[in-house]
Write an enzyme that holds these catalytic residues in place. Structure first.
Site, PDB file in Angstrom:
ATOM      1  CB  THR A  37      47.872 149.203  50.749  1.00 59.58           C
ATOM      2  OG1 THR A  37      47.219 148.700  49.443  1.00 59.58           O
ATOM      3  CG2 THR A  37      48.291 150.672  50.165  1.00 59.58           C
ATOM      4  CG  ASP A  38      48.452 144.654  47.810  1.00 61.81           C
ATOM      5  OD1 ASP A  38      47.661 145.821  47.739  1.00 61.81           O
ATOM      6  OD2 ASP A  38      47.996 143.434  47.356  1.00 61.81           O
ATOM      7  CD  GLU A  39      45.459 149.708  45.745  1.00 67.32           C
ATOM      8  OE1 GLU A  39      45.469 150.862  44.971  1.00 67.32           O
ATOM      9  OE2 GLU A  39      44.365 148.932  45.863  1.00 67.32           O
ATOM     10  CE1 TYR A  99      44.432 154.042  50.158  1.00 67.53           C
ATOM     11  CE2 TYR A  99      44.804 152.313  48.454  1.00 67.53           C
ATOM     12  CZ  TYR A  99      44.777 152.699  49.655  1.00 67.53           C
ATOM     13  OH  TYR A  99      45.003 151.820  50.798  1.00 67.53           O
ATOM     14  CE  LYS A 108      47.799 153.320  53.456  1.00 69.68           C
ATOM     15  NZ  LYS A 108      47.323 153.623  54.776  1.00 69.68           N
TER      16      LYS A 108
HETATM   17  P1  NAD Z   1      38.076 152.614  55.730  1.00 70.11           P
HETATM   18  O1  NAD Z   1      37.792 153.325  54.675  1.00 70.11           O
HETATM   19  O2  NAD Z   1      37.016 151.280  56.168  1.00 70.11           O
HETATM   20  O3  NAD Z   1      38.227 153.054  57.218  1.00 70.11           O
HETATM   21  C1  NAD Z   1      39.124 154.211  57.451  1.00 70.11           C
HETATM   22  C2  NAD Z   1      38.987 154.911  58.795  1.00 70.11           C
HETATM   23  O4  NAD Z   1      39.566 155.988  59.089  1.00 70.11           O
HETATM   24  C3  NAD Z   1      37.292 155.434  58.840  1.00 70.11           C
HETATM   25  O5  NAD Z   1      36.945 154.946  60.352  1.00 70.11           O
HETATM   26  C4  NAD Z   1      37.439 156.818  58.839  1.00 70.11           C
HETATM   27  O6  NAD Z   1      36.595 157.763  59.794  1.00 70.11           O
HETATM   28  C5  NAD Z   1      38.959 157.098  59.619  1.00 70.11           C
HETATM   29  N1  NAD Z   1      39.639 158.512  59.144  1.00 70.11           N
HETATM   30  C6  NAD Z   1      39.595 158.837  57.844  1.00 70.11           C
HETATM   31  N2  NAD Z   1      40.150 159.863  57.980  1.00 70.11           N
HETATM   32  C7  NAD Z   1      40.538 160.036  59.141  1.00 70.11           C
HETATM   33  C8  NAD Z   1      41.043 161.316  59.772  1.00 70.11           C
HETATM   34  N3  NAD Z   1      41.803 162.551  59.270  1.00 70.11           N
HETATM   35  N4  NAD Z   1      41.280 161.194  61.135  1.00 70.11           N
HETATM   36  C9  NAD Z   1      40.953 160.297  62.133  1.00 70.11           C
HETATM   37  N5  NAD Z   1      40.460 159.033  61.416  1.00 70.11           N
HETATM   38  C10 NAD Z   1      39.954 159.123  60.031  1.00 70.11           C
HETATM   39  O7  NAD Z   1      39.488 151.756  55.501  1.00 70.11           O
HETATM   40  P2  NAD Z   1      39.792 150.104  55.676  1.00 70.11           P
HETATM   41  O8  NAD Z   1      39.604 149.480  54.460  1.00 70.11           O
HETATM   42  O9  NAD Z   1      39.590 149.760  57.025  1.00 70.11           O
HETATM   43  O10 NAD Z   1      41.549 150.494  55.822  1.00 70.11           O
HETATM   44  C11 NAD Z   1      42.352 150.546  56.922  1.00 70.11           C
HETATM   45  C12 NAD Z   1      43.719 150.906  56.531  1.00 70.11           C
HETATM   46  O11 NAD Z   1      44.395 149.875  56.004  1.00 70.11           O
HETATM   47  C13 NAD Z   1      44.137 152.148  55.398  1.00 70.11           C
HETATM   48  O12 NAD Z   1      45.105 152.638  55.998  1.00 70.11           O
HETATM   49  C14 NAD Z   1      44.265 151.278  54.247  1.00 70.11           C
HETATM   50  O13 NAD Z   1      45.103 151.992  53.441  1.00 70.11           O
HETATM   51  C15 NAD Z   1      44.732 150.074  54.738  1.00 70.11           C
HETATM   52  N6  NAD Z   1      44.724 148.706  53.820  1.00 70.11           N
HETATM   53  C16 NAD Z   1      43.447 148.492  53.543  1.00 70.11           C
HETATM   54  C17 NAD Z   1      43.216 147.440  52.918  1.00 70.11           C
HETATM   55  C18 NAD Z   1      41.929 146.773  52.412  1.00 70.11           C
HETATM   56  O14 NAD Z   1      41.741 145.881  51.457  1.00 70.11           O
HETATM   57  N7  NAD Z   1      40.868 147.567  52.799  1.00 70.11           N
HETATM   58  C19 NAD Z   1      44.223 146.363  52.266  1.00 70.11           C
HETATM   59  C20 NAD Z   1      45.398 146.873  52.916  1.00 70.11           C
HETATM   60  C21 NAD Z   1      45.718 148.023  53.559  1.00 70.11           C
HETATM   61  O1  DAU Z   2      45.183 145.862  47.773  1.00 68.53           O
HETATM   62  C1  DAU Z   2      44.985 146.727  48.908  1.00 68.53           C
HETATM   63  C2  DAU Z   2      43.885 147.886  48.288  1.00 68.53           C
HETATM   64  O2  DAU Z   2      42.701 147.039  48.062  1.00 68.53           O
HETATM   65  C3  DAU Z   2      43.674 148.629  49.778  1.00 68.53           C
HETATM   66  O3  DAU Z   2      44.861 149.390  49.835  1.00 68.53           O
HETATM   67  C4  DAU Z   2      42.438 149.440  49.285  1.00 68.53           C
HETATM   68  O4  DAU Z   2      42.300 150.587  50.197  1.00 68.53           O
HETATM   69  C5  DAU Z   2      41.221 148.871  49.059  1.00 68.53           C
HETATM   70  O5  DAU Z   2      40.119 149.715  48.433  1.00 68.53           O
HETATM   71  C6  DAU Z   2      41.445 147.755  47.779  1.00 68.53           C
HETATM   72  O6  DAU Z   2      41.863 148.648  46.591  1.00 68.53           O
HETATM   73  P1  DAU Z   2      41.220 148.011  45.012  1.00 68.53           P
HETATM   74  O7  DAU Z   2      41.029 149.171  44.215  1.00 68.53           O
HETATM   75  O8  DAU Z   2      41.760 146.500  44.691  1.00 68.53           O
HETATM   76  O9  DAU Z   2      40.074 147.532  45.603  1.00 68.53           O
HETATM   77  P2  DAU Z   2      38.473 147.674  45.099  1.00 68.53           P
HETATM   78  O10 DAU Z   2      37.463 146.757  46.119  1.00 68.53           O
HETATM   79  O11 DAU Z   2      37.913 149.042  44.683  1.00 68.53           O
HETATM   80  O12 DAU Z   2      38.419 146.989  43.670  1.00 68.53           O
HETATM   81  C7  DAU Z   2      38.880 145.488  43.515  1.00 68.53           C
HETATM   82  C8  DAU Z   2      39.024 145.144  42.229  1.00 68.53           C
HETATM   83  O13 DAU Z   2      37.765 145.302  41.671  1.00 68.53           O
HETATM   84  C9  DAU Z   2      39.839 146.366  41.292  1.00 68.53           C
HETATM   85  O14 DAU Z   2      40.592 145.413  40.213  1.00 68.53           O
HETATM   86  C10 DAU Z   2      38.630 147.287  40.615  1.00 68.53           C
HETATM   87  C11 DAU Z   2      37.465 146.061  40.567  1.00 68.53           C
HETATM   88  N1  DAU Z   2      36.019 146.795  40.837  1.00 68.53           N
HETATM   89  C12 DAU Z   2      35.743 147.512  41.871  1.00 68.53           C
HETATM   90  C13 DAU Z   2      34.598 148.083  41.973  1.00 68.53           C
HETATM   91  C14 DAU Z   2      34.678 148.805  43.407  1.00 68.53           C
HETATM   92  C15 DAU Z   2      35.267 146.539  39.707  1.00 68.53           C
HETATM   93  O15 DAU Z   2      35.220 145.786  38.822  1.00 68.53           O
HETATM   94  N2  DAU Z   2      33.903 147.086  39.977  1.00 68.53           N
HETATM   95  C16 DAU Z   2      33.594 147.945  41.084  1.00 68.53           C
HETATM   96  O16 DAU Z   2      32.544 148.543  41.236  1.00 68.53           O
END
Ligand code: NAD
Ligand code: DAU
Length: 342
Positions: A124-126, A149, A153
């Site tokens: 992730t970019d985080e 988190y 990562k």
């Molecule tokens: P998500 O939370 O929707 O899904 C995570 C999945 O991993 C779930 O199906 C869960 O059951 C499974 N999991 C968790 N722990 C596990 C374990 N111990 N063994 C096997 N499976 C397990 O996540 P997402 O948003 O789809 O993100 C997927 C990946 O992409 C993550 O690694 C996250 O860091 C990365 N990512 C997410 C975003 C975003 O915006 N959502 C952006 C950049 C990178």
């Molecule tokens: O940038 C990639 C990341 O994006 C991934 O690695 C993470 O897994 C994913 O959860 C996401 O992280 P963020 O913290 O950016 O996403 P989130 O949806 O939790 O929040 C997005 C923005 O909105 C952040 O600035 C916090 C804000 N927010 C979030 C929630 C849940 C609110 O203002 N209100 C809310 O209720």
């Protein structure tokens, strides 16, 4: 190609499985997921009898499970499995360290033993921390994670690097910005705001709402991962982003406009501790080296996503009331028993 997809029942993993089965006709996918609250097999229900798709319930932090997952001649692993919600990591980071760091380490170790060298770590970019008013993260930006988190990562990213340098493994890291699209669990900003607005509930915006994120449609992320899997260079990091930076408040206002709801639903609430102010991704390397470019504009993607949540009321209600957990855990209890006996 036999591909092990860990975390394939989550948001991005399930979108990736749908995309890959369509885009790569010679791929066979084993979805390996332990089904935490974020894993939902309803995301993949259309695939239950697909000839190139199998599901195995397993945990990436359990040696026996991982060995079992890799016992059938796997060519490559793509690791989506993770704890992913920043707010949860602030409340308790224990499971984040276990899954995101120890789980990744175990996957790498079993891959090394079984000589499965191609490994993509979906990061992730985080990991780069927060930006000021200008500039973008490149792959050379220092790692400066601010939430537990993000730190978990970043630690996993460093393990990947070490396994390439030390053991010569063909591993790569991708760092993508905020994804949106179908099947996202409604703890994350966009689905939470869409569903609350549909129910005329308050929309909780953290702090002043002027934090900025770089939004990418999940399908564009999947296309990028496909390119990296097929043609990425071992040991390389690839940023993924689509230059669509917006303030949170702007995103929430757009959702309200699409749903024809009142801006009065917006409620400013206490800020998230350590809240990163701004993310922006420079994806030049991916564009130049692997000829990738995003195809979905934010206005088109957001409208599609809002529509998806409106049209999938059953999925939404099962996720909102928690029944998806009970149903699938029961369904797979018997299968788990069989696997334990093998
Ligand atoms: P998500 O939370 O929707 O899904 C995570 C999945 O991993 C779930 O199906 C869960 O059951 C499974 N999991 C968790 N722990 C596990 C374990 N111990 N063994 C096997 N499976 C397990 O996540 P997402 O948003 O789809 O993100 C997927 C990946 O992409 C993550 O690694 C996250 O860091 C990365 N990512 C997410 C975003 C975003 O915006 N959502 C952006 C950049 C990178
Ligand atoms: O940038 C990639 C990341 O994006 C991934 O690695 C993470 O897994 C994913 O959860 C996401 O992280 P963020 O913290 O950016 O996403 P989130 O949806 O939790 O929040 C997005 C923005 O909105 C952040 O600035 C916090 C804000 N927010 C979030 C929630 C849940 C609110 O203002 N209100 C809310 O209720």
């Amino acid at each position: 190609m036999k591909l092990l997809v860990t975390g394939g029942a989550g948001f991005i993993g399930s979108n990736f499985i749908h995309y890959m089965l369509e885009a790569q006709k010679d791929v066979q996918i084993l979805n390996f997921d332990c089904l935490t609250y974020a894993g939902n097999l309803a995301n993949l229900s259309q695939l239950s009898s697909h000839p190139r798709y199998t599901f195995m319930r397993g945990d990436i932090t359990t040696g026996r499970d991982v060995e079992r997952g890799m016992s059938q001649g796997i060519d490559a692993v793509i690791n989506f499995a993770a704890e992913t919600h920043v707010d949860r990591s602030i409340l308790d980071s224990t499971v984040f360290v276990r899954t995101n760091i120890e789980g990744t380490h175990l996957l790498l170790e079993v891959c090394r033993k079984k000589k499965v060298t191609r490994f993509i770590q979906v990061s992730t970019d985080e990991v780069y921390g927060s930006l000021g008013e200008t500039g973008k993260f490149t792959e050379e930006s220092p790692l400066a994670p601010n939430s537990p988190y993000a730190a978990s990562k970043a630690a996993a990213d460093l393990l990947i690097r070490a396994y390439h340098k030390t053991y010569g493994m063909d591993v790569m890291v991708t760092r993508c910005s905020n994804n949106y699209g179908p099947y996202q669990f409604p703890e994350k900003l966009l689905p939470l705001m869409i569903l609350n607005a549909l129910e005329n509930k308050p929309l909780p915006v953290y702090g002043d709402g002027l934090h900025r994120r770089d939004w990418i449609h999940v399908k564009d992320h999947c296309r990028a991962l496909h390119r990296v899997l097929m043609e990425g260079r071992p040991g390389r990091v690839y940023n993924i982003g689509s230059d669509q930076e917006r303030q949170n408040l702007e995103m929430v206002e757009q959702i309200l406009a699409l749903l024809e709801k009142s801006p009065e639903l917006i409620q400013f609430v206490k800020d998230r501790p350590g809240h990163d102010r701004r993310y922006a991704i420079d994806a030049t390397r991916l564009r130049r080296e692997l000829s990738w470019k995003p195809q979905i504009s934010l206005s088109e993607g957001l409208a599609q996503t809002v529509r998806w949540y409106q049209e999938n009321a059953l999925w939404v209600s099962h996720v909102r009331n928690g029944t998806y957990l009970e149903h699938y855990k029961k369904t797979y209890e018997n299968r788990d028993q069989t696997l334990k006996d093998l």
